[in-house]
Design an enzyme around this catalytic site. Sequence first.
Site, PDB file in Angstrom:
ATOM      1  N   GLY A  46     -24.666  19.352  93.067  1.00  0.00           N
ATOM      2  CA  GLY A  46     -26.198  18.830  93.561  1.00  0.00           C
ATOM      3  C   GLY A  46     -26.395  17.772  92.579  1.00  0.00           C
ATOM      4  O   GLY A  46     -25.876  18.169  91.670  1.00  0.00           O
ATOM      5  N   CYS A  88     -24.462  23.414  86.042  1.00  0.00           N
ATOM      6  CA  CYS A  88     -26.047  22.512  86.527  1.00  0.00           C
ATOM      7  C   CYS A  88     -24.951  21.211  86.182  1.00  0.00           C
ATOM      8  O   CYS A  88     -23.563  21.434  85.131  1.00  0.00           O
ATOM      9  CB  CYS A  88     -26.723  22.875  85.359  1.00  0.00           C
ATOM     10  N   LEU A  89     -24.641  20.229  86.684  1.00  0.00           N
ATOM     11  CA  LEU A  89     -23.336  19.023  85.945  1.00  0.00           C
ATOM     12  C   LEU A  89     -24.348  18.285  85.158  1.00  0.00           C
ATOM     13  O   LEU A  89     -23.643  18.448  84.151  1.00  0.00           O
ATOM     14  CB  LEU A  89     -23.445  18.406  87.107  1.00  0.00           C
TER      15      LEU A  89
HETATM   16 CO    CO Z   1     -28.685  20.756  87.772  1.00  0.00          CO
END
Ligand code: CO
Length: 167
Positions: A46, A88-89
């Site tokens: 995402g 999270c990226l």
């Molecule tokens: Co994120």
Amino acid sequence: MAIRTILNDETVVLRKKSREITEFNSKLWNLLDDLRDTMYGAEGVGLAAPQVGILRRAAVIDVGDGLVELINPVIVFEKGRIDEQEGCLSFPSLYGTVTRPARVEIDGYDRFGKKVRIKGSEYLARAMCHEIDHLDGVLFMDIARGLHKVSKEEREKIARQRKRKAR
Ligand code: CO
């Protein structure tokens, strides 16, 4: 199409509230395409527009069963609770346990401006809630328990398991 730089400075843009998408034009499509390419390039599941420095309410998700585009997403229904590891990226070395709904329904728009309702459970529900949080400047570390650092190898292993489960 281009891969954009994923921001990781939580003091600036990632903490701001993103504005609604009002025009469903080629500028939006370029943004969505870039988000997709950037997410896949980073092997993520995402990515939200503020993570590439664009304060607009758009995000992309693929938990292993196809691309989902979220535009002006609003959660209209949620049920159940699941505790699961989340990352999270923007903060690739961090993981923590976050409680998310087991099932959600989201109202939003497709890239052409048509209203859509997207239903998701488990990993997809988690990813959608995580990306919607980004649009409000909320980061998973704010609500995670047991936050800890993980190696690149552990991270890839978790990602592979998740994608398998989602299929
Ligand atoms: Co994120």
